[in-house]
Motif scaffolding. Structure first.
Motif, PDB file in Angstrom:
ATOM      1  N   SER A 192       0.854  -1.169   0.000  1.00  0.00           N
ATOM      2  CA  SER A 192       0.000   0.000   0.000  1.00  0.00           C
ATOM      3  C   SER A 192       0.892   1.220   0.000  1.00  0.00           C
ATOM      4  CB  SER A 192      -0.885  -0.016   1.246  1.00  0.00           C
ATOM      5  OG  SER A 192      -1.853   0.987   1.144  1.00  0.00           O
ATOM      6  N   GLY A 193       0.621   2.128  -0.887  1.00  0.00           N
ATOM      7  CA  GLY A 193       1.435   3.334  -0.922  1.00  0.00           C
ATOM      8  C   GLY A 193       0.745   4.403  -1.738  1.00  0.00           C
ATOM      9  N   PRO A 194       1.159   5.624  -1.553  1.00  0.00           N
ATOM     10  CA  PRO A 194       0.443   6.755  -2.134  1.00  0.00           C
ATOM     11  C   PRO A 194       0.788   7.016  -3.598  1.00  0.00           C
ATOM     12  CG  PRO A 194       2.295   7.538  -0.864  1.00  0.00           C
ATOM     13  CD  PRO A 194       2.279   6.045  -0.709  1.00  0.00           C
ATOM     14  N   SER A 195       1.901   6.499  -4.086  1.00  0.00           N
ATOM     15  CA  SER A 195       2.275   6.779  -5.469  1.00  0.00           C
ATOM     16  C   SER A 195       3.097   5.617  -6.000  1.00  0.00           C
ATOM     17  CB  SER A 195       3.118   8.059  -5.558  1.00  0.00           C
ATOM     18  OG  SER A 195       4.392   7.834  -4.961  1.00  0.00           O
ATOM     19  N   ALA A 196       3.157   5.537  -7.312  1.00  0.00           N
ATOM     20  CA  ALA A 196       3.967   4.500  -7.937  1.00  0.00           C
ATOM     21  C   ALA A 196       5.423   4.647  -7.513  1.00  0.00           C
ATOM     22  CB  ALA A 196       3.829   4.593  -9.451  1.00  0.00           C
ATOM     23  N   LYS A 197       5.845   5.884  -7.381  1.00  0.00           N
ATOM     24  CA  LYS A 197       7.234   6.160  -7.010  1.00  0.00           C
ATOM     25  C   LYS A 197       7.567   5.585  -5.626  1.00  0.00           C
ATOM     26  CE  LYS A 197       9.897  10.427  -7.120  1.00  0.00           C
ATOM     27  NZ  LYS A 197       9.759  11.865  -7.361  1.00  0.00           N
ATOM     28  N   VAL A 198       6.616   5.668  -4.724  1.00  0.00           N
ATOM     29  CA  VAL A 198       6.836   5.137  -3.375  1.00  0.00           C
ATOM     30  C   VAL A 198       6.758   3.602  -3.374  1.00  0.00           C
ATOM     31  CG1 VAL A 198       5.865   5.026  -1.033  1.00  0.00           C
ATOM     32  CG2 VAL A 198       6.016   7.225  -2.235  1.00  0.00           C
ATOM     33  N   ILE A 199       5.841   3.075  -4.166  1.00  0.00           N
ATOM     34  CA  ILE A 199       5.612   1.626  -4.187  1.00  0.00           C
ATOM     35  C   ILE A 199       6.758   0.879  -4.860  1.00  0.00           C
ATOM     36  CG2 ILE A 199       4.198  -0.162  -5.277  1.00  0.00           C
ATOM     37  CD1 ILE A 199       2.655   0.866  -3.094  1.00  0.00           C
ATOM     38  N   ALA A 200       7.253   1.438  -5.950  1.00  0.00           N
ATOM     39  CA  ALA A 200       8.209   0.696  -6.782  1.00  0.00           C
ATOM     40  C   ALA A 200       9.396   0.133  -5.992  1.00  0.00           C
ATOM     41  CB  ALA A 200       8.677   1.572  -7.945  1.00  0.00           C
ATOM     42  N   PRO A 201      10.077   0.947  -5.177  1.00  0.00           N
ATOM     43  CA  PRO A 201      11.210   0.368  -4.441  1.00  0.00           C
ATOM     44  C   PRO A 201      10.791  -0.678  -3.412  1.00  0.00           C
ATOM     45  CG  PRO A 201      10.851   2.673  -3.823  1.00  0.00           C
ATOM     46  CD  PRO A 201       9.974   2.410  -4.997  1.00  0.00           C
ATOM     47  N   ARG A 202       9.577  -0.555  -2.869  1.00  0.00           N
ATOM     48  CA  ARG A 202       9.094  -1.583  -1.928  1.00  0.00           C
ATOM     49  C   ARG A 202       8.897  -2.907  -2.651  1.00  0.00           C
ATOM     50  NH1 ARG A 202       4.340   1.550   1.373  1.00  0.00           N
ATOM     51  NH2 ARG A 202       5.613   3.350   1.986  1.00  0.00           N
ATOM     52  N   VAL A 203       8.315  -2.820  -3.825  1.00  0.00           N
ATOM     53  CA  VAL A 203       8.101  -4.035  -4.618  1.00  0.00           C
ATOM     54  C   VAL A 203       9.449  -4.668  -4.944  1.00  0.00           C
ATOM     55  CG1 VAL A 203       7.273  -4.906  -6.839  1.00  0.00           C
ATOM     56  CG2 VAL A 203       5.909  -3.245  -5.543  1.00  0.00           C
ATOM     57  N   ALA A 204      10.387  -3.835  -5.364  1.00  0.00           N
ATOM     58  CA  ALA A 204      11.715  -4.354  -5.698  1.00  0.00           C
ATOM     59  C   ALA A 204      12.357  -4.998  -4.473  1.00  0.00           C
ATOM     60  CB  ALA A 204      12.592  -3.226  -6.237  1.00  0.00           C
ATOM     61  N   ALA A 205      12.158  -4.378  -3.318  1.00  0.00           N
ATOM     62  CA  ALA A 205      12.764  -4.915  -2.094  1.00  0.00           C
ATOM     63  C   ALA A 205      12.169  -6.273  -1.734  1.00  0.00           C
ATOM     64  CB  ALA A 205      12.573  -3.928  -0.947  1.00  0.00           C
ATOM     65  N   ILE A 206      10.861  -6.423  -1.926  1.00  0.00           N
ATOM     66  CA  ILE A 206      10.228  -7.724  -1.635  1.00  0.00           C
ATOM     67  C   ILE A 206      10.782  -8.782  -2.590  1.00  0.00           C
ATOM     68  CG2 ILE A 206       8.052  -9.017  -1.735  1.00  0.00           C
ATOM     69  CD1 ILE A 206       6.704  -6.268  -0.878  1.00  0.00           C
ATOM     70  N   ARG A 207      10.842  -8.446  -3.857  1.00  0.00           N
ATOM     71  CA  ARG A 207      11.332  -9.424  -4.842  1.00  0.00           C
ATOM     72  C   ARG A 207      12.803  -9.760  -4.580  1.00  0.00           C
ATOM     73  NH1 ARG A 207       6.954 -10.148  -7.793  1.00  0.00           N
ATOM     74  NH2 ARG A 207       5.774  -8.429  -8.725  1.00  0.00           N
ATOM     75  N   ALA A 208      13.573  -8.747  -4.196  1.00  0.00           N
ATOM     76  CA  ALA A 208      14.994  -8.999  -3.912  1.00  0.00           C
ATOM     77  C   ALA A 208      15.153  -9.867  -2.665  1.00  0.00           C
ATOM     78  CB  ALA A 208      15.730  -7.670  -3.732  1.00  0.00           C
TER      79      ALA A 208
END
Lengths: 467, 467
Positions: free
Chosen positions: A247-263
């Protein structure tokens, strides 16, 4: 070709869910939440729209951080009263063939032996359409219901969760071999006792010494959902979760979280396709921009800012009743609070948010972003969000039930289908098949599966093992 | 005029139930027990026959007294595997309007705060058609699933049960006043916090400090069923139970037990109409005597004597595998064993029973009696049984599913209706209404109801109070 976007519908067995106050809207039916017809209708609607799953949130306590009492939550019908989500599943499964069902269950308050049977039963009855949202709880009020003065510390809860999963994995995956059930009328053999194994577990939190009571269900282990956003939570998700909510307010905020989960999942042998990530999102759709704006205005007028603060107080542990509505929102010091607040305010770091603005935001869909527009505009926004963040789909909150989902089914889904970004038909098979094009069982290197154990035959051609 | 006879259908979420081996019968469908269609069809059939309720038994362990392992139970499909009964209810409730649902839940393994919400949810979803069979458990294998080496002692279990009930009564009856839920769209008030009360309980076994999470359901407290036959169990039933299951081989044996239960309830202010007593019964019906006998022969050929002994061993705690099938059955020294055995052998005290005969008896309907004949003969027998014993109805076990119940619906029910001994239409209202012509809520002097508590307005004209 661009990937198809996955859709979860996000709801709860209560009045409203993440749109406090909107039960007063003339089109809202959520005050019928105690009626089976209401849930059967919702399931049929979602299946018509080829939603992947209906996701049912749950809490086992009342939101009582705001003002130190549950009074505001009760007055506003803010996720209290709240009924058991699992009791809804079989009725909805009866009237659908494909829709998945994600149920939230707090493992802190369920004995694993009993819980494992309950989920196996649902996996049988739904023919493999069940998912489990693994929750360790965040409300002290729930702990008090269970005779504890407060819930366990955050990190302890994940240690308990790890052990709980170890136990239920053994029950689901290892107690009954695939060919244990013969159901052989001629020989009079229902199951072969040599192929049913007692699970023994002696741990810090749980002891079990028993066979699993349920024969193998289509998926054995339900599809595992998780929403942890702390570092402990992320590591837990990296190891266990097949679907993760962000959950996040913008794609910019979400993108690194998604990358961190995948990493984080990679060291466990779990690549890009092992985890589907769903972004929380609320949409208000009108056939024209004007209609969408008219809906927004009407809904905002009924959304309850106090209800929004009741939810925020519960999620963050900060009592927002102590602030003036015109106060600027300050930094919240605890983990959960920082995350919840960041989700709202980090979209535009330069902007100042008042408590009132936060309240109004949360009252229309929770901490996820809100997109308002025509089907084409909303589809543009969702496509861009997926492409910029690498999420796989959305966890769609509603503001009006069933109106929000009806608009998605009738307008947004056809638009995405035209663009080749949404399935035109369900895949056959279990929920795991539908989400991963592979199933119905988990495979190595998921930690539920141990290749050294007998009976999990379909896994034996897999490459790697982790335990 | 003679009273109408009540009918419960007795079943379990597993292969067969009390007719081990008969899943091999060509007409038996119980191997479909994991399918929702199977249960929906059963519910529709029972409602067509105006059954009062479908009663779902449950165990949380495997029958492993026989031979000291669960092997024979697994091989024969004797109540293992066994799935969760509660998960079936909402699907069956969706396709029916009147049928009640009695679910068995072992309170030893359920936290009362979570359990109370689960039952409230089912009472909401069924519109007040839920009953709870209060069970304290009899299998050590269930205790081992929960990390205990064996279950609690028999009397201790009833002490725990008393405290468990005290907690769930408070949650169901006292947390929410009748008029707590306003759902007032104009004022924006869902519930009045002043009318929702925190339940605080500090006891030997349970601590709770929380509001009940569910708003008041139609019945608040589900209709309470119980089957205890020990002296502690009888006292428990006398105080708490609204429906009691009895089991015995003859009207002569049953009659004094029924009288004892009714007598035990009197000191608690609970007269003849406060408790409905159901006698366990199995019937095999043919349009002609010859057809009934043909059915019996075919079923007996498939009934599994070993399966019967697996059940008897679990019920009595005596390992019947140690005996030769030609051995005479000796006296069983423990309480449960004596009761189970008496139920079979006391019909004719002069007769000698071999282990084989006991096994064959149990394999066709369990420890209850078996009546075989035409609709008229069976109706005669049931009428006589009711008139001689003062029971209110029958808990009807099946040998073949759905055949046993289909024969009852198609042949026995019309016969009893012609005789004025069976309802021609359901009464409106909750399960409590249907059974007691009064409801939907419990009233004083039932111990769930405390007249000194606010909010239970409909009780305030009652006469006496017990706590």
């Amino acid at each position: 070709m661009a990937r198809e976007i996955l859709f979860n519908a996000f709801a709860m067995n209560c009045v409203g869910h993440q749109s406090p106050g909107l039960w007063r809207h003339p089109d809202d039916r959520t005050t019928d939440y105690t009626s089976l017809a209401y849930w059967a209708d919702l399931a049929r609607l979602l299946e018509r729209g080829k939603f992947d799953a209906l996701f049912l949130a749950d809490v086992l306590g009342a939101y009582d951080v705001y003002g130190g009492t549950p009074d505001a939550a009760l007055r506003g019908g803010v996720q209290v009263p709240v009924n058991d989500p699992m009791m809804l599943v079989s009725a909805m499964a009866l009237v659908t063939d494909h829709l998945g069902f994600g149920v939230t269950a707090n493992l802190s308050y369920e004995p694993p032996y009993v819980f494992a049977r309950r989920l196996s039963t649902l996996d049988h009855l739904t023919k493999g359409r069940i998912g489990w949202n693994i929750v360790t709880g965040y409300l002290d009020s729930a702990a008090r219901g269970m005779g504890e003065s407060r819930q366990r510390g955050h990190d302890d809860r994940y240690d308990v969760a790890d052990e709980f999963l170890a136990v239920v994995y053994k029950l689901w995956q290892e107690s009954w071999d695939d060919d244990a059930v013969a159901a052989d009328k001629a020989r009079g053999v229902y199951a072969d006792p040599a192929l049913v194994h007692r699970v023994t577990h002696r741990g810090a939190h749980y002891d079990v010494d028993a066979i699993h009571l349920a024969e193998p269900s289509p998926q054995r282990t339900p599809v595992l959902f998780q929403a942890g956003s702390s570092s402990k939570g992320r590591d837990f998700a990296a190891r266990h979760a097949e679907c993760v909510f962000v959950s996040g307010p913008s794609a910019k905020v979400i993108a690194p979280r998604v990358a961190a989960i995948r990493a984080a999942a990679l060291p466990y042998g779990r690549g890009r396709e092992a985890i589907k990530i769903f972004s929380m999102m609320t949409v208000i759709i009108g056939v024209t921009e004007a209609e969408a704006q008219t809906k927004l205005v009407a809904q905002r007028a009924l959304a309850s800012p106090e209800g929004g603060l009741v939810l925020m107080s519960g999620w963050t542990g900060v009592d927002f009743s102590q602030f003036d509505l015109d106060d600027e929102v300050r930094h919240v010091e605890n983990d959960a609070g920082r995350t919840a607040m960041d989700n709202i305010t980090r979209a535009d770091p330069g902007r100042t948010w008042t408590v009132r603005e936060v309240a109004q935001h949360v009252a229309l869909g929770g901490i996820g972003p809100l997109i308002v527009g025509t089907p084409s505009q909303v589809a543009d926004a969702l496509e861009a969000w997926v492409d910029e963040t690498d999420v796989d789909g959305f966890n769609l909150a509603f503001t009006i039930m069933p109106g929000s989902f009806a608009d998605i089914v009738d307008y947004l889904v056809p638009e995405l289908q035209r663009r080749g970004r949404y399935k035109r038909a369900y895949r056959e098979g279990s929920l795991r098949h539908k989400l991963f094009q592979d199933g119905p069982r988990l495979k190595v290197p998921h930690p539920a599966v141990r290749r050294d154990k007998i009976g999990i035959k379909q896994e034996q051609d897999a490459e790697t093992v982790t335990a």
